[in-house]
Enzyme design. Structure first.
Site, PDB file in Angstrom:
ATOM      1  CE  LYS A 186      -8.218  -0.842   7.210  1.00 35.08           C
ATOM      2  NZ  LYS A 186      -8.180   0.397   6.404  1.00 35.08           N
ATOM      3  CB  VAL A 238       2.529   2.527   4.831  1.00 38.86           C
ATOM      4  CG1 VAL A 238       3.945   3.049   4.751  1.00 38.86           C
ATOM      5  CG2 VAL A 238       1.775   2.817   3.543  1.00 38.86           C
ATOM      6  CB  THR A 239       0.244   2.172   8.527  1.00 34.86           C
ATOM      7  OG1 THR A 239      -0.948   1.483   8.934  1.00 34.86           O
ATOM      8  CG2 THR A 239      -0.146   3.393   7.731  1.00 34.86           C
ATOM      9  CE  LYS A 281      -3.476  -4.412   1.273  1.00 37.20           C
ATOM     10  NZ  LYS A 281      -4.177  -3.555   2.232  1.00 37.20           N
ATOM     11  CG  ASP A 288      -1.929  -1.137   1.216  1.00 36.12           C
ATOM     12  OD1 ASP A 288      -1.897  -1.956   0.276  1.00 36.12           O
ATOM     13  OD2 ASP A 288      -2.722  -1.230   2.165  1.00 36.12           O
ATOM     14  CD  GLU A 328      -7.082  -0.088   3.062  1.00 33.12           C
ATOM     15  OE1 GLU A 328      -5.982   0.172   3.564  1.00 33.12           O
ATOM     16  OE2 GLU A 328      -8.161  -0.010   3.685  1.00 33.12           O
ATOM     17  CD  GLN A 331       4.091 -14.227  23.207  1.00 36.41           C
ATOM     18  OE1 GLN A 331       3.663 -15.266  23.692  1.00 36.41           O
ATOM     19  NE2 GLN A 331       3.322 -13.291  22.678  1.00 36.41           N
ATOM     20  CB  CYS A 340      -2.197  -2.611   5.374  1.00 32.14           C
ATOM     21  SG  CYS A 340      -3.863  -1.932   5.208  1.00 32.14           S
TER      22      CYS A 340
HETATM   23  C1  C5J Z   1      -3.031   0.708   5.531  1.00 28.21           C
HETATM   24  C2  C5J Z   1      -4.750   1.958   6.673  1.00 28.21           C
HETATM   25  N1  C5J Z   1      -2.535   0.503   4.330  1.00 28.21           N
HETATM   26  N2  C5J Z   1      -3.937   2.370   7.639  1.00 28.21           N
HETATM   27  N3  C5J Z   1      -4.288   1.273   5.605  1.00 28.21           N
HETATM   28  O1  C5J Z   1      -2.394   0.452   6.535  1.00 28.21           O
HETATM   29  O2  C5J Z   1      -5.927   2.226   6.726  1.00 28.21           O
END
Ligand code: C5J
Length: 225
Positions: free
Chosen positions: A135, A160-161, A132, A27, A75, A205, A165
């Site tokens: 996320k 990102v982010t 997509k 993204d 996205e 972990q 996502c």
């Molecule tokens: C992504 C969002 N790409 N933060 N989308 O992380 O809404």
């Protein structure tokens, strides 16, 4: 191809399989990264995301140079929003919602200028682009089939982010049996505390969701292939 190459990583060395991984770029879209775009219009500091562009470009160039698989994701939604559940559509600031007119066209709508990937990281011929609606990269897409066809079992994840996502995709991939290496300086969050926590959670972990490493160490590994 050759034997696995060791990458110093958290929580432990990552054995990169030269013939068995794909670089996944999540993204890196204008809506999220461009000054004056949707993300900034919500009050976010896009500088927190833009610092990923330069290291990610170096990672992309080096991966391309070896002819290894690269997958970009975006996205976004169909113009009639039929793939956007009301729960997603109705959340967020009422002043700016998915599909509303924004500085770079309708927000997060496929085909709009803001929905596309930033020029610095634009896909080239032969690289997959996965659109997509959610996320995670697996939900409602052909991403899983594409990875099976590519014959990979490791994903080097960037974009990102970090906490949204990237994390969702890494978790989905982890549950499907993929080993994910997240490049710390090639993922970004608008919120520094989420960036730090998001990375720590992946390697916690004993690597509950995967591994994290720097792009410098990934580049050194590619040079050894
Ligand atoms: C992504 C969002 N790409 N933060 N989308 O992380 O809404």
């Amino acid at each position: 191809m050759s034997d696995p190459v060791s990458i110093p990583a958290n929580p432990a060395t990552f054995p990169l399989d030269p013939g068995g991984f794909a670089l996944v770029i999540i993204d890196m879209q204008r809506d999220f990264l461009e000054p004056g775009g949707f993300g900034e219009s919500l009050g976010n500091d896009v500088g927190q995301l833009r610092r990923t562009i330069q290291p990610l470009r170096a990672v992309l160039d080096a991966t391309r140079a070896l002819g290894l698989p690269v997958v970009h994701t975006r996205e976004g939604h169909l113009p009639d929003l039929s793939d956007c559940p009301p729960s997603k559509l109705n959340r967020g600031l009422p002043s700016r919602r998915i599909g509303d007119p924004g500085p770079n066209g309708r927000i997060l709508i496929r085909g709009e200028y803001g929905h596309d990937i930033i020029d610095e990281l634009a896909p080239v011929a032969g690289e997959a682009v996965v659109d997509k609606p959610g996320k995670g990269a697996f939900y409602g897409t052909g991403f899983g089939d594409l990875l099976v066809a590519a014959g990979v079992s490791q994903l080097v994840v960037t974009g990102v982010t970090t906490e949204v996502c990237v994390h969702t995709t890494v978790r989905e991939a982890n549950d499907r049996g993929y080993d994910c290496l997240v490049l710390e300086d090639c993922v970004g969050s608008y919120f520094p505390e989420f960036q730090a926590a998001g990375l720590a959670m992946i390697a916690a972990q004993g690597g509950i969701f995967g591994w994290t490493a720097t792009s410098a160490d990934y580049l050194k590994a590619l040079a050894a292939i």
